[in-house]
Design an enzyme around this catalytic site. Structure first.
Site, short mmCIF file in Angstrom:
data_model
loop_
_atom_site.label_atom_id
_atom_site.label_comp_id
_atom_site.label_asym_id
_atom_site.label_seq_id
_atom_site.Cartn_x
_atom_site.Cartn_y
_atom_site.Cartn_z
N ARG A 212 0.82 -1.22 0.00
CA ARG A 212 0.00 0.00 0.00
C ARG A 212 0.85 1.27 0.00
NH1 ARG A 212 -4.26 -3.31 2.67
NH2 ARG A 212 -3.21 -3.38 4.68
N ASP A 250 -16.80 -0.71 -4.30
CA ASP A 250 -16.90 -2.07 -3.79
C ASP A 250 -18.33 -2.55 -3.99
OD1 ASP A 250 -14.86 -3.74 -1.68
OD2 ASP A 250 -16.92 -4.46 -1.81
N ASP A 301 -7.61 -4.72 -6.50
CA ASP A 301 -7.25 -5.66 -5.44
C ASP A 301 -8.46 -6.55 -5.14
OD1 ASP A 301 -5.84 -6.94 -3.46
OD2 ASP A 301 -6.23 -5.41 -1.94
N CYS A 341 -4.66 -12.58 -5.38
CA CYS A 341 -4.42 -13.33 -4.15
C CYS A 341 -4.82 -14.79 -4.31
CB CYS A 341 -5.14 -12.70 -2.97
SG CYS A 341 -6.94 -12.68 -3.12
#
Length: 397
Positions: A212, A250, A301, A341
């Site tokens: 970050r 989001d 992300d 991820c």
């Protein structure tokens, strides 16, 4: 009868290299009828001792190695030694100066399928396979004894990995006191509200802590889009670094609420530069494209697209699509910070996907920096699956 797992002929090579997983297809026979989580000796086809492991009868990963040392028994002192070693490593890399970090990272710390994160005086634990589940009481006792200043230990064993192990979801207080509802941590100068019972993973994404920081040098005077913002960690850093605008995007209303809470905690409430969008990332990026809206910095992300190797091809299409959309939305000279991820996604494959997306976007660009998980999430060279977070900083022309 001795509880022993015998491998099929010529199926011991990975174990001899130190890989801690034993898949069902590599097993010839099991003696002694071990129960889930029980310790078994692992032997080659000719009976040679190879390791001592936790047995998991309902999983494709039929056993996870505790130790390769024949003289080491698996009991309370074993877990105390492994936890002490993990603590010493974190102290050596400077985690003692941090309010939040990963204390135990599964296989890399010699404790397969056990995750422990430290948030101030509270620990959040995930017992993700039959082995650590069977030793839960002992592990909690050792953590309470060995971790200085711990006030409470909370369980967040709610990952899909438990279902693949035939284990039920389990969460709740294991020891000590519950963290207060308004509990906060500070990460590199940014304050975050912690929700250990309901937050993602064990509470938040500690693995991106160092990554970050990259946005600090990129954001000044720039328009920033933080996709899959969750707690708002990237976007808040961008705002504090002087971004001209920051949009938090989001799909989950709870994530937008958390980002708003953290924006306020950092003295940015009511800041005219900041906006929030609750929408599906893929759909919203297409809307931005159709409206010819562009940004100087975009952060991608997302949650994992592939939990297993079998899902990797489908995930690759998803990663390419979302990165292609983002690349088309960048202003000339703009920067894409993009991450995966998914443990099945290797850095090499991720780079290939990004190269294809860049070509299809009809842009040129260069990789400025590569990213991985924070050093408190270490990797074992014998266990490549432990390298699950990969990322790239791409500057486009």
């Amino acid at each position: 009868m001795e509880k022993c797992l015998y491998l099929a002929s010529k199926r011991d090579a990975s174990l001899r290299r130190g890989h801690p997983w034993i898949f069902s297809g590599a097993i010839h026979r099991v003696t002694g009828a071990p129960a889930a989580g029980e310790t078994v000796d692992v032997c080659s086809a000719d009976g040679t001792f190879l390791a001592r492991a936790a047995y998991s009868p309902n999983s494709q990963i039929r056993a996870r190695v505790w130790t390769f040392d024949k003289e080491e028994s698996i009991q309370g002192a074993f877990f105390g030694r492994r936890i002490s070693k993990a603590l010493a490593y974190r102290e050596a890399i400077g985690c003692g100066k941090l309010e939040a970090y990963r204390l135990i990272h599964g296989e890399a710390d010699g404790l397969p399928a056990l995750i422990v994160d430290k948030y101030g005086p509270y620990l959040s634990c995930s017992f993700l396979a039959a082995g650590p589940e069977a030793w839960k009481k002992t592990i909690v006792e050792q953590l309470a004894q060995l971790v200085p200043g711990v006030k409470g230990i909370y369980e967040r064993s709610d990952a899909d990995a438990r279902r693949r192990e035939g284990l039920e979801i389990s969460d709740g207080l294991l020891w000590g006191e519950m963290p207060p509802e308004d509990f906060c941590i500070k990460e590199n100068g940014v304050v975050f509200r912690m929700d250990m019972p309901r937050g993602h993973k064990t509470g938040t994404y500690l693995d991106q802590r160092e990554n970050r920081l990259a946005i600090d040098r990129l954001a000044s005077g720039k328009s920033v889009l933080d996709c899959c913002c969750y707690s708002g960690a990237f976007g808040i850093r961008a705002a504090k670094a002087g971004a001209s605008s920051v949009r938090f995007l989001d799909y989950a209303p709870s994530a937008i609420d958390l980002a708003k809470t953290n924006v306020a905690l950092n003295g940015l409430e009511g800041d005219s530069r900041i906006s929030f969008e609750q929408a599906d990332m893929f759909q919203q990026l297409r809307k931005y494209r159709d409206a010819r809206q562009t940004f100087d910095v975009i952060v991608l992300d997302p949650p994992k697209f592939a939990a297993t190797h079998g899902q990797l091809l489908k995930a690759a299409h998803g990663y390419k699509d979302v990165n292609l959309l983002a690349l088309k939305l960048l202003n000339p000279g703009g920067t894409l910070l993009t991450y995966s991820c998914s443990a099945a996604m290797t850095p090499e494959f991720f780079s290939t996907i990004l190269a294809e997306a860049l070509t299809d976007s009809h842009r040129t660009g260069r990789v400025v920096q590569s990213f991985s998980q924070a050093p408190d999430h270490p990797r074992s060279l014998a266990f490549p699956e432990g390298h699950y977070l990969t990322g790239l900083e791409i500057c486009v022309e």
